[in-house]
Design a protein around this motif. Structure first.
Motif, mmCIF file in Angstrom:
data_model
loop_
_atom_site.group_PDB
_atom_site.id
_atom_site.type_symbol
_atom_site.label_atom_id
_atom_site.label_comp_id
_atom_site.label_asym_id
_atom_site.label_seq_id
_atom_site.Cartn_x
_atom_site.Cartn_y
_atom_site.Cartn_z
ATOM 1 N N ASP A 122 0.832 -1.211 0.000
ATOM 2 C CA ASP A 122 0.000 0.000 0.000
ATOM 3 C C ASP A 122 0.865 1.260 0.000
ATOM 4 O O ASP A 122 0.536 2.250 -0.659
ATOM 5 C CB ASP A 122 -0.933 0.021 1.208
ATOM 6 C CG ASP A 122 -1.999 -1.059 1.132
ATOM 7 O OD1 ASP A 122 -2.348 -1.475 0.008
ATOM 8 O OD2 ASP A 122 -2.483 -1.485 2.193
ATOM 9 N N GLU A 172 2.355 1.664 -3.486
ATOM 10 C CA GLU A 172 1.333 2.157 -4.408
ATOM 11 C C GLU A 172 1.099 3.658 -4.218
ATOM 12 O O GLU A 172 1.040 4.423 -5.177
ATOM 13 C CB GLU A 172 0.026 1.394 -4.195
ATOM 14 C CG GLU A 172 -1.104 1.842 -5.093
ATOM 15 C CD GLU A 172 -2.402 1.111 -4.797
ATOM 16 O OE1 GLU A 172 -3.449 1.646 -5.183
ATOM 17 O OE2 GLU A 172 -2.372 0.030 -4.183
ATOM 18 N N SER A 173 0.979 4.077 -2.970
ATOM 19 C CA SER A 173 0.750 5.497 -2.676
ATOM 20 C C SER A 173 1.927 6.355 -3.107
ATOM 21 O O SER A 173 1.750 7.401 -3.742
ATOM 22 C CB SER A 173 0.499 5.673 -1.180
ATOM 23 O OG SER A 173 0.363 7.037 -0.863
#
Length: 115
Positions: free
Chosen positions: A29, A32-33
């Motif tokens: 995550d 991805e961010s």
């Protein structure tokens, strides 16, 4: 005011320690961010280390007031930079960065007023 600083610093240190851990372990995550924001993967170790150092400084600030103030200001600047990065990338899912910035500012003010 010292007790308020201790509580705020401990909660903030816990939050950014978790964030540092996820950054340093390259959580999917987080990757991805960061990719969406245009942050190069080579920056992740530096960013995670900065967060970890901020957490340590906040806790050390319980004993050494200037260190706690400096750490709180550093954490506030770090997350203010995160807010700016979100804005520049036109990514408005920045509530965590805004909240952490404000909590770090509160920690700095509390540490200054309790010294």
């Amino acid at each position: 005011m010292f007790i308020a600083y201790a509580v705020v610093a401990a909660i903030l240190a816990l939050a950014i320690s978790a964030s540092a851990f996820l950054t340093l372990t390259r959580n999917a995550d987080v990757i991805e961010s960061m990719t969406k924001l245009g942050v190069p993967g080579s920056w992740l170790p530096w960013l995670g280390t900065a967060k970890a150092a901020g957490a340590v400084g906040l806790l050390a600030g319980l004993v050494v007031a200037p260190l706690g103030t400096a750490a709180a200001v550093g954490v506030a600047l770090y997350f203010a930079g995160a807010v700016v990065t979100h804005i520049r990338a036109k990514d408005y899912a920045m509530a965590p960065a805004v909240v952490l910035t404000l909590v770090a500012v509160a920690a700095a003010v509390l540490r200054i007023t309790s010294a």
